[in-house]
Design an enzyme around this catalytic site. Structure first.
Site, PDB file in Angstrom:
ATOM      1  N   GLY A  10      -1.865  13.091 -13.413  1.00 39.13           N
ATOM      2  CA  GLY A  10      -1.535  12.047 -12.451  1.00 39.13           C
ATOM      3  C   GLY A  10      -1.224  10.732 -13.107  1.00 39.13           C
ATOM      4  N   GLU A 171       1.767  -3.276   7.841  1.00 38.47           N
ATOM      5  CA  GLU A 171       2.925  -3.775   7.091  1.00 38.47           C
ATOM      6  C   GLU A 171       4.224  -3.153   7.568  1.00 38.47           C
ATOM      7  OE1 GLU A 171       0.340  -4.979   3.118  1.00 38.47           O
ATOM      8  OE2 GLU A 171       1.490  -3.114   3.130  1.00 38.47           O
TER       9      GLU A 171
END
Length: 428
Positions: A10, A171
């Site tokens: 990752g 947002e």
């Protein structure tokens, strides 16, 4: 000294900060970074890609170019399938690798809570692919609405429901509200009489639950003034036949359900159920070592650490936690090699913030206990997020994109770009 192989699965905030710190401090380690993509991207700005305010290249950068020049670095593109703890081997979709130490930093994925209809029909926003698909889908549905004569169908095509009242939901609601106010009628004069309804839903009694009451109230009032329809204490039960079904048995007719309501970590073969805690996060000790293993670590959103006195129920799944854990783990690995004392992790909470719209944001700073709102918080948000981008190129491109959008009250990335699969099939 024998070279030790450290594999990091990752390349998000946690993984990339670990790799960078290890490579800078020690040449006797070989770092292999594994990721399903060949690029790092900045999740907090995904919603701006999804709404056409930023290009993909503003918030992403190739791993190979970023780590170019490190002879002890290897990038391997693939996904983790299994961990063979007895022989220190990871099985990937693209092969197998042997490790001395394994660091799992796989982050999270969207959690649809087992609802098949929501999984199939909702629009998630966790990856670059999600953001591009969301943008294409909304734009295609707006285009279809301009050609559709049925008023009910047109309304469903242009109504947007956002599930989740956290920072991402707030947002994107604010960004869509700005698009409706400044752009929608100009680009789609055929639809100027439509309301373009935007809903934001949350199962909790407030938006931005982890933030201060002052920030929550300001956010609620700001979105309401923008015409966003806010429904709190409302869980989404289902989404089928162009209908969002809510827990109170009310419904909203729409084709567009944007899902930001929850995340979960991934489970990997080779680790037992005893290794996982709430949200499928890996249980780790104070040094981020997975409990019950000898050389496997987990950091960032995929780890659950209950040893920090200030966070007995685990740390919030935030970028700063991932960054700090990654840097400390790298420092501890180097200290171990030098046979020096390692340090337990204690999260330094630097606060939280969310942007609502033009000149509107909220910011909470815990030390000292300060709360900002309006244009001050908005400038703070811009500054922090600009600095957090991975390199100077991304910072510069994003800065000028924001300047252009602010001056013009417009954005220019409203192109529908689909893969050529259908075209290729027609020509084979």
């Amino acid at each position: 000294m024998k070279t030790k192989n450290i594999i990091i699965i990752g390349g998000g905030f946690a993984g990339i900060n670990t790799a960078k710190a290890l490579l800078k401090e020690n040449k006797s380690l070989h770092i292999t970074l594994v990721d399903r993509n060949n690029y790092n991207f900045f999740p907090p700005l995904l919603y701006q890609v999804a709404t056409g305010f930023l290009d993909v290249s503003n918030i992403s950068y190739p791993y190979r170019k970023y780590f170019r020049g490190y002879s002890n670095f290897t990038f391997h593109m693939g996904e983790l399938l299994e961990i063979k703890t007895d022989i220190n081997t990871v099985v990937l979709t693209t092969g197998e690798l042997v490790y001395d130490k394994l660091i799992i930093a796989t982050g999270t994925k969207s959690n649809f809570f087992g609802n098949e209809n929501i999984t199939k029909n909702a629009l998630p926003m966790k990856t670059i692919a999600d953001a591009i698909y969301l943008k294409n889908t909304l734009l295609e549905r707006f285009e279809l609405a301009t050609r559709t004569e049925d008023p009910l169908e047109r309304k469903k095509l242009t109504t947007v429901v956002i599930a989740g009242g956290g920072p991402t939901g707030v947002e994107i609601a604010g960004m869509l509200g700005g698009l409706r106010q400044n752009i929608f009628a100009k680009d789609y004069p055929e639809l100027k009489e439509l309301p373009f309804d935007i809903y934001i839903l949350d199962g909790l009694p407030t938006l931005l639950a982890p933030m201060s009451k002052s920030s929550q109230q300001y956010t609620y009032n700001s979105l309401a003034k923008m015409g966003i329809q806010i429904k709190l204490n409302q869980l989404v039960k289902d989404f089928s036949n162009d209908t969002v079904f809510l827990a109170d048995d009310s419904t909203i007719e729409t084709k567009n359900l944007i899902w930001t309501a929850g995340v979960t970590a991934s489970v990997f073969k080779g680790l037992t159920s005893e290794h996982y805690g709430r949200g499928q996060r890996l249980l780790v000790d104070s040094y981020n070592k997975v409990i019950g293993t000898a050389n496997i670590y987990a950091i960032g959103d995929t780890s659950y650490q209950a040893t920090d006195p200030a966070f007995p129920n685990g740390h919030p799944q935030l970028a700063q936690v991932a960054i700090q854990q990654g840097k400390l783990l790298a420092s501890n690995i180097i200290a171990e090699l030098k046979r020096e004392e390692q340090k337990p992790f204690h999260y330094n909470d630097k606060g939280s913030m969310a942007i609502i719209g033009r000149n509107k944001a909220v910011a909470d700073l815990p030390n000292p206990n300060l709360h900002f709102k309006g244009i001050t918080a908005w400038l703070m948000w811009l500054f922090v997020h600009l600095l957090s981008l991975i390199n100077f190129r991304n910072k510069t491109k994003t800065f000028f994109s924001w300047i252009s959008a602010y001056i013009s009250k417009d954005q220019y990335l409203r192109m529908i770009i689909r893969p050529a699969e259908d075209h290729d099939k027609k020509n084979t």
